[in-house]
Write a protein that holds these residues in place. Sequence first.
Motif, PDB file in Angstrom:
ATOM      1  N   ALA A 162       0.832  -1.202   0.000  1.00  0.00           N
ATOM      2  CA  ALA A 162       0.000   0.000   0.000  1.00  0.00           C
ATOM      3  C   ALA A 162       0.867   1.252   0.000  1.00  0.00           C
ATOM      4  O   ALA A 162       0.594   2.217  -0.731  1.00  0.00           O
ATOM      5  N   ALA A 163       1.927   1.233   0.795  1.00  0.00           N
ATOM      6  CA  ALA A 163       2.847   2.374   0.841  1.00  0.00           C
ATOM      7  C   ALA A 163       3.588   2.537  -0.477  1.00  0.00           C
ATOM      8  O   ALA A 163       3.802   3.663  -0.957  1.00  0.00           O
ATOM      9  N   GLU A 164       3.963   1.425  -1.093  1.00  0.00           N
ATOM     10  CA  GLU A 164       4.669   1.461  -2.372  1.00  0.00           C
ATOM     11  C   GLU A 164       3.772   2.018  -3.472  1.00  0.00           C
ATOM     12  O   GLU A 164       4.204   2.817  -4.315  1.00  0.00           O
ATOM     13  N   VAL A 165       2.513   1.606  -3.472  1.00  0.00           N
ATOM     14  CA  VAL A 165       1.554   2.126  -4.451  1.00  0.00           C
ATOM     15  C   VAL A 165       1.355   3.630  -4.249  1.00  0.00           C
ATOM     16  O   VAL A 165       1.328   4.404  -5.210  1.00  0.00           O
ATOM     17  N   GLY A 166       1.240   4.035  -2.990  1.00  0.00           N
ATOM     18  CA  GLY A 166       1.116   5.464  -2.698  1.00  0.00           C
ATOM     19  C   GLY A 166       2.318   6.253  -3.168  1.00  0.00           C
ATOM     20  O   GLY A 166       2.191   7.370  -3.676  1.00  0.00           O
ATOM     21  N   ARG A 167       3.503   5.663  -3.018  1.00  0.00           N
ATOM     22  CA  ARG A 167       4.733   6.325  -3.470  1.00  0.00           C
ATOM     23  C   ARG A 167       4.720   6.536  -4.977  1.00  0.00           C
ATOM     24  O   ARG A 167       5.040   7.616  -5.478  1.00  0.00           O
ATOM     25  N   LEU A 168       4.337   5.498  -5.712  1.00  0.00           N
ATOM     26  CA  LEU A 168       4.302   5.608  -7.168  1.00  0.00           C
ATOM     27  C   LEU A 168       3.261   6.621  -7.636  1.00  0.00           C
ATOM     28  O   LEU A 168       3.497   7.396  -8.564  1.00  0.00           O
ATOM     29  N   LEU A 169       2.101   6.617  -6.973  1.00  0.00           N
ATOM     30  CA  LEU A 169       1.022   7.513  -7.386  1.00  0.00           C
ATOM     31  C   LEU A 169       1.280   8.973  -7.014  1.00  0.00           C
ATOM     32  O   LEU A 169       0.550   9.857  -7.458  1.00  0.00           O
ATOM     33  N   ALA A 170       2.305   9.207  -6.229  1.00  0.00           N
ATOM     34  CA  ALA A 170       2.672  10.594  -5.931  1.00  0.00           C
ATOM     35  C   ALA A 170       3.195  11.300  -7.176  1.00  0.00           C
ATOM     36  O   ALA A 170       3.210  12.529  -7.248  1.00  0.00           O
ATOM     37  N   ALA A 171       3.615  10.517  -8.174  1.00  0.00           N
ATOM     38  CA  ALA A 171       4.111  11.080  -9.424  1.00  0.00           C
ATOM     39  C   ALA A 171       2.943  11.332 -10.376  1.00  0.00           C
ATOM     40  O   ALA A 171       2.170  10.411 -10.677  1.00  0.00           O
ATOM     41  N   ALA A 172       2.837  12.553 -10.859  1.00  0.00           N
ATOM     42  CA  ALA A 172       1.725  12.928 -11.738  1.00  0.00           C
ATOM     43  C   ALA A 172       1.687  12.079 -12.999  1.00  0.00           C
ATOM     44  O   ALA A 172       0.613  11.722 -13.492  1.00  0.00           O
ATOM     45  N   GLU A 173       2.857  11.714 -13.520  1.00  0.00           N
ATOM     46  CA  GLU A 173       2.880  10.946 -14.762  1.00  0.00           C
ATOM     47  C   GLU A 173       2.316   9.542 -14.578  1.00  0.00           C
ATOM     48  O   GLU A 173       1.720   8.970 -15.498  1.00  0.00           O
ATOM     49  N   VAL A 174       2.494   8.972 -13.378  1.00  0.00           N
ATOM     50  CA  VAL A 174       1.936   7.651 -13.096  1.00  0.00           C
ATOM     51  C   VAL A 174       0.418   7.747 -13.031  1.00  0.00           C
ATOM     52  O   VAL A 174      -0.300   6.897 -13.579  1.00  0.00           O
ATOM     53  N   ARG A 175      -0.090   8.779 -12.380  1.00  0.00           N
ATOM     54  CA  ARG A 175      -1.532   8.957 -12.298  1.00  0.00           C
ATOM     55  C   ARG A 175      -2.132   9.158 -13.684  1.00  0.00           C
ATOM     56  O   ARG A 175      -3.199   8.624 -14.004  1.00  0.00           O
TER      57      ARG A 175
END
Length: 217
Positions: A162-175
Amino acid sequence: MTEQEGVIKYRLDHRWSDPPETALIRSLNAWRELLRKLGLIGQDPTRYAGLDFGNLSRRQENPHDARAPAFLISGTQTGHLARLEPKHYVWVRECDTRHNRILAEGPIHPSSEALTHGAIYATAPEFTYVFHAHCPAIWRHAQALGVALTAADVPYGTPAMAAEVGRLLAAAEVRRSGALALGGHEDGVVSFGSSAEAAGCAMLALLARALELTDRY
């Protein structure tokens, strides 16, 4: 390191109740039927020890805490079913990714990936649908496709994931990409969007690009 599919790792507090209204599952079932025909959701005796794989969810705002969205998700080990009925869906009323706890209500236990779905909804309020599929072509070519990838040593269905997913989604390009792959969960791919169509099309577009790469190599 890869993880076996279908094993619930979070602490589940579940209350049995009536199934959700049929209208709430129509969009989920429509996309699930398509993904299942493509082999991205289902059950295969030669893969993952024969366990079912793949799940879908949709957000519903939590009237008690807007920061902790509730969501409707397909139940655990339902991938083998050709079509789901309301009794195969369950409400996740609270998702505490920090303490590895889920409070659910409905006629079935939630998917083993419910914690990951909850992390996406909590991190990105613009997303209302999350699809978790298994696609070897996308997973194997994730880097070539430019798909964000969780660390290979982070197991699925855990606070660390869950923390790893949150980390990745902090990047606008991933979203904006609408998808990510689970490095430590064999073939695991997750797409998300502001509508079922957005989440589904993100998955299909990746599949098409992955098949191009497969043919090329």
